[in-house]
Design a protein around this motif. Structure first.
Motif, mmCIF file in Angstrom:
data_model
loop_
_atom_site.group_PDB
_atom_site.id
_atom_site.type_symbol
_atom_site.label_atom_id
_atom_site.label_comp_id
_atom_site.label_asym_id
_atom_site.label_seq_id
_atom_site.Cartn_x
_atom_site.Cartn_y
_atom_site.Cartn_z
ATOM 1 N N PRO A 138 0.804 -1.231 0.000
ATOM 2 C CA PRO A 138 0.000 0.000 0.000
ATOM 3 C C PRO A 138 0.833 1.276 0.000
ATOM 4 N N ASN A 139 2.073 1.194 0.530
ATOM 5 C CA ASN A 139 2.922 2.395 0.592
ATOM 6 C C ASN A 139 3.767 2.609 -0.671
ATOM 7 N N GLY A 140 3.553 1.765 -1.694
ATOM 8 C CA GLY A 140 4.285 1.924 -2.943
ATOM 9 C C GLY A 140 5.588 1.160 -3.017
ATOM 10 N N ARG A 141 5.934 0.416 -1.979
ATOM 11 C CA ARG A 141 7.120 -0.446 -2.016
ATOM 12 C C ARG A 141 6.737 -1.808 -2.604
ATOM 13 N N LEU A 142 7.749 -2.577 -2.993
ATOM 14 C CA LEU A 142 7.525 -3.891 -3.599
ATOM 15 C C LEU A 142 8.037 -5.000 -2.707
ATOM 16 N N LYS A 143 7.232 -6.027 -2.492
ATOM 17 C CA LYS A 143 7.714 -7.263 -1.891
ATOM 18 C C LYS A 143 8.231 -8.167 -3.002
ATOM 19 N N PRO A 165 14.638 -9.602 11.282
ATOM 20 C CA PRO A 165 14.941 -10.696 10.349
ATOM 21 C C PRO A 165 15.013 -10.218 8.901
ATOM 22 N N ARG A 166 16.024 -10.682 8.205
ATOM 23 C CA ARG A 166 16.127 -10.418 6.758
ATOM 24 C C ARG A 166 15.316 -11.502 6.059
ATOM 25 N N ASN A 167 14.044 -11.229 5.811
ATOM 26 C CA ASN A 167 13.150 -12.241 5.256
ATOM 27 C C ASN A 167 12.178 -11.620 4.252
ATOM 28 N N ASP A 168 11.294 -12.458 3.722
ATOM 29 C CA ASP A 168 10.347 -12.009 2.693
ATOM 30 C C ASP A 168 9.449 -10.879 3.184
ATOM 31 N N GLU A 169 9.173 -10.855 4.478
ATOM 32 C CA GLU A 169 8.270 -9.835 5.011
ATOM 33 C C GLU A 169 8.943 -8.468 5.133
ATOM 34 N N ASN A 170 10.223 -8.458 5.451
ATOM 35 C CA ASN A 170 10.899 -7.200 5.752
ATOM 36 C C ASN A 170 11.688 -6.600 4.586
ATOM 37 N N ILE A 171 12.090 -7.452 3.640
ATOM 38 C CA ILE A 171 12.832 -6.946 2.476
ATOM 39 C C ILE A 171 11.861 -6.348 1.474
ATOM 40 N N GLU A 172 12.210 -5.186 0.923
ATOM 41 C CA GLU A 172 11.339 -4.539 -0.062
ATOM 42 C C GLU A 172 12.172 -3.709 -1.033
ATOM 43 N N VAL A 173 11.546 -3.294 -2.114
ATOM 44 C CA VAL A 173 12.202 -2.447 -3.097
ATOM 45 C C VAL A 173 11.644 -1.030 -3.003
ATOM 46 N N ARG A 174 12.542 -0.074 -2.886
ATOM 47 C CA ARG A 174 12.205 1.346 -2.959
ATOM 48 C C ARG A 174 12.412 1.778 -4.408
ATOM 49 N N ARG A 199 20.527 -15.638 -0.007
ATOM 50 C CA ARG A 199 19.955 -15.121 1.233
ATOM 51 C C ARG A 199 19.728 -13.626 1.074
ATOM 52 N N TRP A 200 18.666 -13.130 1.695
ATOM 53 C CA TRP A 200 18.313 -11.722 1.515
ATOM 54 C C TRP A 200 19.419 -10.782 1.965
ATOM 55 N N ASN A 201 20.173 -11.186 2.981
ATOM 56 C CA ASN A 201 21.235 -10.285 3.450
ATOM 57 C C ASN A 201 22.283 -10.027 2.374
ATOM 58 N N SER A 202 22.400 -10.936 1.388
ATOM 59 C CA SER A 202 23.407 -10.762 0.343
ATOM 60 C C SER A 202 23.022 -9.715 -0.698
ATOM 61 N N VAL A 203 21.756 -9.286 -0.705
ATOM 62 C CA VAL A 203 21.332 -8.243 -1.653
ATOM 63 C C VAL A 203 20.779 -7.015 -0.932
ATOM 64 N N GLU A 204 20.815 -7.020 0.386
ATOM 65 C CA GLU A 204 20.341 -5.851 1.127
ATOM 66 C C GLU A 204 21.184 -4.625 0.776
ATOM 67 N N GLY A 214 15.661 0.857 -8.721
ATOM 68 C CA GLY A 214 15.274 0.898 -7.319
ATOM 69 C C GLY A 214 16.406 0.400 -6.443
ATOM 70 N N THR A 215 16.111 0.277 -5.157
ATOM 71 C CA THR A 215 17.079 -0.221 -4.182
ATOM 72 C C THR A 215 16.392 -1.253 -3.307
ATOM 73 N N ILE A 216 17.084 -2.345 -3.048
ATOM 74 C CA ILE A 216 16.551 -3.394 -2.176
ATOM 75 C C ILE A 216 16.946 -3.056 -0.745
ATOM 76 N N LEU A 217 15.948 -2.886 0.105
ATOM 77 C CA LEU A 217 16.180 -2.427 1.471
ATOM 78 C C LEU A 217 15.348 -3.217 2.471
ATOM 79 N N MET A 218 15.778 -3.171 3.714
ATOM 80 C CA MET A 218 14.917 -3.601 4.810
ATOM 81 C C MET A 218 13.829 -2.544 5.029
ATOM 82 N N HIS A 219 12.645 -2.988 5.367
ATOM 83 C CA HIS A 219 11.600 -2.026 5.732
ATOM 84 C C HIS A 219 12.070 -1.187 6.918
ATOM 85 N N GLN A 220 12.781 -1.835 7.850
ATOM 86 C CA GLN A 220 13.281 -1.154 9.045
ATOM 87 C C GLN A 220 14.728 -0.702 8.833
#
Length: 351
Positions: free
Chosen positions: A84-89, A137-146, A97-102, A118-124
């Protein structure tokens, strides 16, 4: 006849290859690049229905064939959800592993072909806002694209043409150093593709006659497990996958030699072929290491699993930090090229 290759030219070809986005499932552009390269070399090619490319060089013996393979598909992702905020899951393509592309820059390609960055970032991500920025956690829920566009809602994103299922590729950040290293994402396995292309060009330029008709499969689904399991002619006796050697604790492989695989998660590779490759390396002063990769599979193991009656092997340059911030050295590239060259001119092993 000795051959050491030209690491500078191979490095330049690797640089061109890694710069072409090609996550598994979206490899048409890079396959076209390889196809054009081989066409300029005067080599006959054809595409299979999966989108891979097969080049064939006829040899003196047309009754017994060899096949070598390397893959152009890479790790990547797809848009799983527009928030809803315009970011991508995202959902992963391939095993990483997500940490390798954070923190990595990326491209989003829409079905119409338009590309956004865009940039791959943690939501937090912001430590000024999120107390748990470091340990969330670096996981599907927290990783997103700006996305690098003025978007604040999912509707804004939709108006750009970005949809669920669009491919996301990672910036390779390729660099070549004065000390002889090349570092980039996707050296797995575009370094090996470049090696095969350079060897094919050398064979054609020098008008070298191979002892056996030889096929070169540039596969495009290896990262998801089935790139090299088809289009193997009934005449094929030996099948050699050219892929990275993985480095880490307990491994003998390094960035300066060619890795010869004895066993991976699929089991042992063909013993006589492995011994043949070792003998060729020793006879031609080629630096090598024999290794075992516990969490690894290749196009050669995929071919075996699909039921082909072949002798299978696996070699490749040593790649540091595989499926993450990869690096190798020019000496590893040279030794890998040299071993493949001498293998192509050698007699087949006795089973």
């Amino acid at each position: 006849m000795s051959y050491t290759g030209n690491s500078e030219e191979t490095f330049q070809l690797i640089k061109e290859l890694v710069t072409i986005p090609s996550p598994s499932g979206n490899t048409k552009k890079v396959i076209s690049f390889v196809e054009n390269y081989l066409k300029e070399c005067g080599v006959e090619t054809k595409r299979n229905r999966k989108g891979g490319l097969i080049a064939t060089i006829k040899g003196m013996n047309e009754n017994e064939h060899r096949m070598l393979t390397a893959h152009v598909d890479t790790l990547g992702a797809m848009v799983k959800e527009i928030k809803p905020n315009g970011r991508l899951k995202l959902t992963m393509i391939g095993g990483f592993r997500w940490n390798s592309v954070e923190g990595e820059y990326c491209q989003i390609e829409t079905t119409s072909g338009k590309v956004y960055t865009g940039t791959i970032l943690m939501h937090q991500t912001s430590v000024h806002v999120y107390k748990n920025a470091g340990d969330a956690p670096r996981n599907d829920e927290n990783i997103e694209v700006r996305i690098d566009e003025k978007v604040k809602t999912d509707k804004d994103v939709g108006e750009l043409g970005i949809e669920v299922g669009d491919f996301v590729s990672f910036d390779p950040r390729v660099q070549m150093t004065d000390s002889g290293y090349i570092k980039s994402r996707h050296l797995d396995d575009k370094a090996s593709v470049a090696i095969l292309l350079r060897l094919i060009k050398h064979i054609q330029t020098e008008k070298i006659t191979l002892p056996y008709t030889t096929h070169f499969l540039i596969s495009n689904n290896e990262e998801i497990g089935y790139g090299g399991n088809s289009n193997i002619t009934p005449e094929t006796v030996e099948y050699l996958a050219v892929d990275m050697g993985a480095l880490g604790d307990g491994q003998s492989s390094d960035e300066y030699t060619v890795s010869i695989c004895a066993k991976d998660s699929s089991g042992p590779y063909h013993y006589e072929l492995r011994k043949h490759l070792v003998k060729l390396a020793e006879e031609n002063n080629i630096g090598y290491k024999v290794d075992i990769y516990p969490y690894y599979g290749s196009d050669a193991s995929a071919a075996i699993r699909s039921g082909h009656d072949i002798i299978h092997g696996l070699i490749g340059p040593g790649i540091e930090s595989s499926h993450a911030f990869e690096r190798t050295h020019e000496s590893s590239i040279q030794y890998t090229e040299s071993l493949i060259y001498h293998y192509l001119l050698s007699s087949m092993v006795e089973n």
